[in-house]
Motif scaffolding. Structure first.
Motif, PDB file in Angstrom:
ATOM      1  N   TRP A  39      25.655  47.290  57.220  1.00  0.00           N
ATOM      2  CA  TRP A  39      24.415  47.038  57.958  1.00  0.00           C
ATOM      3  C   TRP A  39      23.628  45.867  57.380  1.00  0.00           C
ATOM      4  N   ARG A  41      22.200  42.205  56.594  1.00  0.00           N
ATOM      5  CA  ARG A  41      21.895  41.114  57.529  1.00  0.00           C
ATOM      6  C   ARG A  41      22.991  40.056  57.523  1.00  0.00           C
ATOM      7  N   ARG A  44      25.504  41.868  60.241  1.00  0.00           N
ATOM      8  CA  ARG A  44      25.077  42.408  61.528  1.00  0.00           C
ATOM      9  C   ARG A  44      25.331  41.421  62.660  1.00  0.00           C
ATOM     10  N   SER A  73      19.067  50.672  65.593  1.00  0.00           N
ATOM     11  CA  SER A  73      19.708  49.360  65.491  1.00  0.00           C
ATOM     12  C   SER A  73      20.217  49.137  64.070  1.00  0.00           C
ATOM     13  N   GLU A  75      19.460  46.719  62.085  1.00  0.00           N
ATOM     14  CA  GLU A  75      18.335  46.349  61.227  1.00  0.00           C
ATOM     15  C   GLU A  75      17.565  47.581  60.772  1.00  0.00           C
ATOM     16  N   GLN A  76      17.399  48.553  61.657  1.00  0.00           N
ATOM     17  CA  GLN A  76      16.682  49.778  61.300  1.00  0.00           C
ATOM     18  C   GLN A  76      17.466  50.603  60.285  1.00  0.00           C
TER      19      GLN A  76
END
Length: 490
Positions: A39, A41, A44, A73, A75-76
């Motif tokens: 997950w 960054r 993603r 998501s 990012e979450q």
């Protein structure tokens, strides 16, 4: 013990939390600049969401925030994991941008682990870098001519912005959840969007018949019990009596309803085989907007085929399929899975980790039978990967603390080889080198905790037959183990 943990995803962070609570000195080594694992960054892609609902995709002692949607998501999820590390005091023990370059066992025991900062000695090494370590990008002839014509061929982990495909003819390889997620987002900006699928997978809508949430069908023990395990007990005996008649009828009903709801017949996207075949790989949650895009013509699916070569045609990059079709292809994104890769281990160590088939010889998918002072955490593909990772960390802590004893080496080899043989047979060899436990995720959790001698009550398991599995049911196991080991809370 002084323990190095490689990876700061769910497996690494939960292992650090559990092992710290059991009294160990831990250091987490993470090659990316942030906590998150898959997950992160750096990995993603646009449109990334969880396959599970938030109630089943979390660690036992911290729920996902109430304001998160049911399917968070990417990012979450990364934000949740970072806040978990903060809350449980793990963050100060995480070294970011610290890729492990080499790890080798030392003659007196333990491991020397080398990063750009130098080499440190640890008593024990935990590999929590996951099975999604290196993207698999199928080799295709003609790549040089394709790139000279302006074409791009990249893995999904390198697709981070819709700017990369805006106004371009884009082809996505694969038909798993990530491939379909990416395709829906690409179709909003690309000049044309095509999917090339070697094999179609069965998809399930988030709500079957628009009413029954997917989590009540596949994220409980009943959903898992519909697929025949190596041995059946309790209610599973009823499901699989008379050649699994009841289980097959129930799966057939789900298949029929799903086919109708997603209009797979009309779209020509009914997979080969039956819905029961997901036991050979995995069920994939239908991406919202995907089949609608196929219906409208915004997305075109080329099924049961592959790209055989790239070429330049009329000065433009193209891809030729095995069925003879030629597609304009400015950008080709490979969402074709991952390779289980541990590049920092010496060849002689890897030789002891693998059997003659190239499968990992891991007892309970945690303990390398032939390599001392080494453990694997979360090294499996599970419907409940955060919980599976946390449970494996509990097993590791119990083993290191002498709380449970291992069978003899011969017995561990016998059990592990029998499991691998069964996995190869039931999946036709598509078992990810012995790491794919889907759909038998809770069977794996039960077996791991049975070794430790700590588990949830039978009434809890009975509830899990009809209700989605709650990781919170397992939140008391680590504190119970700590008390047995005589370790104070950290």
């Amino acid at each position: 013990m002084k323990i190095a943990i490689v990876g700061a995803g769910f497996a690494g962070i939960s292992s650090a939390k559990v092992l710290r609570q059991l009294g160990h000195d831990v250091t987490v080594l993470e090659k990316t600049p942030d906590i998150g694992g898959v997950w992160s960054r750096t990995r993603r892609y646009p449109g990334l969401k969880t396959q599970n609902n938030k109630g089943t995709y979390c660690l036992s002692d911290k729920k996902m925030p109430r304001d998160y949607p049911e399917w968070p998501s990417g990012e979450q999820v990364a934000a949740y994991l970072a806040s978990y590390a903060d809350e449980f005091g793990v963050t100060p023990h995480v070294r970011l941008n610290a890729e492990v370059e080499h790890a080798a066992p030392t003659p007196g025991g333990g491991w020397d682990v080398t990063t750009a900062r130098g080499t440190e000695h640890y008593d024990h090494l935990v590999l929590a870098s996951g099975i999604f370590s290196r993207p698999f990008v199928p080799p295709v002839d003609g790549l040089e001519d394709f790139e000279q014509a302006g074409g791009q061929y990249l893995p999904s982990s390198e697709f981070h912005s819709l700017d990369q495909v805006r106004g371009k003819h884009t082809v996505v390889l694969g038909y798993g959840k990530s491939a379909c997620d990416i395709t829906v987002e690409i179709a909003k900006e690309a000049a044309a969007t095509s999917v090339v699928a070697r094999e179609l997978l069965w998809k399930m809508p988030r709500k079957v018949s628009g009413v029954v949430n997917y989590k009540f069908l596949m994220l409980n023990r009943l959903g898992e019990g519909l697929f025949r395990y190596r041995s059946v007990n309790g209610a599973e005996r009823l499901l699989h009596a008379r050649d699994s008649m009841l289980a097959n009828n129930m799966l057939g009903t789900v298949e029929s309803v799903t086919t109708k709801q997603l209009r797979l017949d009309k779209l020509g996207l009914v997979p080969q085989g039956t819905f029961a075949d997901i036991a050979k790989s995995t069920v994939s949650l239908a991406t919202e907007g995907f089949f609608e895009g196929v219906s409208s013509g915004a997305i075109r699916v080329h099924r049961d085929t592959v790209i055989t070569r790239f070429l330049e045609k009329d000065g433009k990059p193209h891809a030729e399929l095995a069925n003879g079709q030629v597609l304009r292809a400015d950008v080709v994104i490979a969402a074709t899975g991952w390779t289980q890769d541990i590049p920092f281990l010496p060849r002689e160590v890897l030789d002891h980790l693998l059997d003659d088939n190239g499968d990992f010889l891991l007892y309970r998918q945690i303990h390398p039978i032939n390599v001392p002072d080494l453990s694997f955490a979360g090294y499996n593909s599970s419907f409940f990967s955060p919980l599976s990772a946390e449970v494996s960390a509990i097993w590791i802590g119990s083993h290191l603390g002498g709380h449970h004893r291992l069978p003899s080496r011969e017995e561990m080899l016998e059990r592990t080889r029998a499991r691998l043989a069964w996995m190869r047979e039931r999946t036709g060899g598509m078992h990810a080198r012995g790491t794919n436990i889907i759909p038998f995720s809770m069977h794996n959790v039960d077996e791991v905790l049975s070794d430790v001698g700590l588990d949830v009550p039978r009434r809890t398991k009975a509830k899990q037959w009809l209700m989605p599995v709650k990781p919170a049911d397992y939140r008391r196991i680590t504190p119970r183990l700590a008390r047995r080991l005589g370790v104070g809370k950290r």
